[in-house]
Structure formats: structure tokens, C-alpha cells
Motif scaffolding. Structure first.
Motif, PDB file in Angstrom:
ATOM      1  N   LEU A  73      39.250 -35.330  -6.880  1.00 39.80           N
ATOM      2  CA  LEU A  73      38.437 -34.195  -7.289  1.00 39.80           C
ATOM      3  C   LEU A  73      37.492 -34.620  -8.404  1.00 39.80           C
ATOM      4  O   LEU A  73      36.321 -34.239  -8.417  1.00 39.80           O
ATOM      5  CB  LEU A  73      39.333 -33.035  -7.732  1.00 39.80           C
ATOM      6  N   GLU A  77      33.388 -34.157  -8.494  1.00 37.41           N
ATOM      7  CA  GLU A  77      32.716 -33.442  -9.582  1.00 37.41           C
ATOM      8  C   GLU A  77      31.724 -34.354 -10.308  1.00 37.41           C
ATOM      9  O   GLU A  77      30.603 -33.945 -10.620  1.00 37.41           O
ATOM     10  CB  GLU A  77      33.744 -32.884 -10.563  1.00 37.41           C
ATOM     11  N   CYS A  92      38.429 -25.193  -2.991  1.00 33.53           N
ATOM     12  CA  CYS A  92      39.150 -25.844  -1.901  1.00 33.53           C
ATOM     13  C   CYS A  92      39.911 -24.802  -1.088  1.00 33.53           C
ATOM     14  O   CYS A  92      40.183 -23.708  -1.559  1.00 33.53           O
ATOM     15  CB  CYS A  92      40.138 -26.870  -2.453  1.00 33.53           C
ATOM     16  N   LEU A 102      37.910 -29.829   0.624  1.00 36.80           N
ATOM     17  CA  LEU A 102      36.676 -29.370   0.019  1.00 36.80           C
ATOM     18  C   LEU A 102      36.136 -28.228   0.862  1.00 36.80           C
ATOM     19  O   LEU A 102      35.964 -28.356   2.068  1.00 36.80           O
ATOM     20  CB  LEU A 102      35.666 -30.522  -0.029  1.00 36.80           C
ATOM     21  N   CYS A 127      42.222 -26.566  -6.235  1.00 42.39           N
ATOM     22  CA  CYS A 127      42.106 -27.873  -5.595  1.00 42.39           C
ATOM     23  C   CYS A 127      43.186 -28.807  -6.129  1.00 42.39           C
ATOM     24  O   CYS A 127      43.508 -28.769  -7.313  1.00 42.39           O
ATOM     25  CB  CYS A 127      40.748 -28.498  -5.883  1.00 42.39           C
ATOM     26  N   VAL A 131      41.328 -34.508  -2.685  1.00 41.31           N
ATOM     27  CA  VAL A 131      40.794 -33.495  -1.792  1.00 41.31           C
ATOM     28  C   VAL A 131      40.288 -34.155  -0.512  1.00 41.31           C
ATOM     29  O   VAL A 131      39.601 -35.170  -0.585  1.00 41.31           O
ATOM     30  CB  VAL A 131      39.634 -32.751  -2.494  1.00 41.31           C
TER      31      VAL A 131
END
Length: 136
Positions: A73, A77, A92, A102, A127, A131
């Protein structure tokens, strides 16, 4: 309409012509911009933003692709923040096996609908730290 069908299709099953999906997008998001943008301008601005900020390309450049693979994750990001210049909200969902996938990326836009801005508050979906980016 042809540009919407090409660049902002509904990925629902069974597939549709998109009218219901776009109506939902206008009702949920577009109506907030009515003081600045009418319905046509809202969708025009959305298409221009998609060209300007291509999230799939940004993620692909970071080695993150819709290949059913799992990615941290943090790396998702980070790639978006680097590519867009602002933090994104990541949401998520879970597949039938319980994998965190995702689902949505949230970015905030100025009132003109032309520039990404820092979100005053980021939505945060549930999430996992890793992911799955499912094929579509």
C-alpha cells in the motif's frame, strides 16, 4: 459520449452503455460543482483531468500494474504522490478469497475542475499492507 465511452467506461458486469454509471457520477460528484460547471463542463473537465493525470501510467512507471499481483500500500501511495504531486485516498475491497484489492483512488480537484489539489481530508478505505491490483 464517444469520448466518455472510450475514456471513462463502466466496468460493471454485465457491461452497459455507461449512461447509468455517468448519471450516478453526476448525481454523486458533479452536482457539487454546479455553481461552476454545468453537466457538459463537468464531464469535459473529468476527461481533461484523466489525460493530464493518467493514474494507470503513473502506477505502471512505478512497476505497479493490474496483473493480479500484490503491491505494498505504501508503494502505491508513494507512486501516486510522486506522479500527481498530492496524496491520494486509497480504498480497497475484498475478493471472494479475502484478498485486499485496490478499488478506488481519490484525488481532490479545484473548483474550476482543472487542477488536482491537496485534499482537506483523505478518505481511507480498509486496505491491508499488501494490496492486489486485479486485472480488468
Amino acid at each position: 459520449m464517444a469520448r466518455l465511452q472510450k475514456s471513462w467506461p463502466s466496468l460493471s458486469c454485465p457491461s452497459s452503455n455507461g449512461n447509468r454509471f455517468w448519471s450516478h457520477e453526476w448525481e454523486k460528484h458533479g452536482t457539487c460543482s454546479e455553481s461552476e460547471l454545468d453537466q457538459h463542463d463537468y464531464f469535459e473537465a473529468a476527461l481533461k483531468l484523466k489525460e493530464k493525470v493518467n493514474l494507470l501510467s503513473i502506477l505502471k512507471n512505478a512497476g505497479i500494474e493490474p496483473d493480479d499481483g500484490f503491491y505494498s500500500l505504501d508503494s502505491i501511495e508513494e507512486a501516486i504522490k510522486e506522479g500527481v504531486g498530492h496524496a491520494a485516498g486509497i480504498e480497497c475491497n475484498k475478493d471472494s478469497a479475502g484478498n485486499s484489492q485496490l478499488y478506488q483512488v481519490y484525488l481532490c480537484v479545484d473548483t474550476s475542475g482543472s487542477d488536482i489539489i491537496e485534499c482537506p481530508k483523505l478518505p481511507r478505505g480498509k486496505c491491508a499492507s499488501n494490496v492486489q491490483f486485479a486485472k480488468f
